[in-house]
Write an enzyme that holds these catalytic residues in place. Sequence first.
Site, short mmCIF file in Angstrom:
data_model
loop_
_atom_site.label_atom_id
_atom_site.label_comp_id
_atom_site.label_asym_id
_atom_site.label_seq_id
_atom_site.Cartn_x
_atom_site.Cartn_y
_atom_site.Cartn_z
N CYS A 165 0.83 -1.21 0.00
CA CYS A 165 0.00 0.00 0.00
C CYS A 165 0.87 1.25 0.00
CB CYS A 165 -0.94 0.00 1.21
SG CYS A 165 -2.07 -1.40 1.23
N SER A 166 1.93 1.20 0.76
CA SER A 166 2.83 2.35 0.84
C SER A 166 3.64 2.54 -0.44
CB SER A 166 3.76 2.21 2.04
OG SER A 166 3.00 2.31 3.24
#
Length: 156
Positions: free
Chosen positions: A43-44
Amino acid sequence: MVAVGSTLPKVTLWENKPEEVVEFPSQGKFIIVGVPGAFTPPCSSQVPGYIANEKQFAAKGISGIYVVAVNDVFVTKAWKKSFDGGEQSGVHFVADWNGEFTKAFDAGFDASGLLGPLRSKRYAAVVENGKVVKVFIENEVTDVDISSADKVLSSL
């Protein structure tokens, strides 16, 4: 699963603090980016593309980008701050703390073994006037390909 033609569920989401309720625009075109969890490595790696390309999305008629995570509002706010340029960007980091939006949008999966019982699948949805007009859903939640900012931007 979320599909073209789906309408947005009417549920409460939050941004920045518990008192700040978010409502998606009823008119115009915007993007919802569903992610399994703030601060997770995939996600990052996905979100910075949306921050970096915010102006390019706007040039294609996108009025807003909303990153939705099944996390509390304090976590999503801290996550936004963690990105280079995140605080200054207009990208919204939205907390779906109880998963109500994710469930209503039929975008959830059981992540009990790692992240908790309910998390969002990884997707991006282009919404226009309250209806999904394009959807980009990853085959595996750890993948960042189909729903990447570059792929979504090139489709507009």
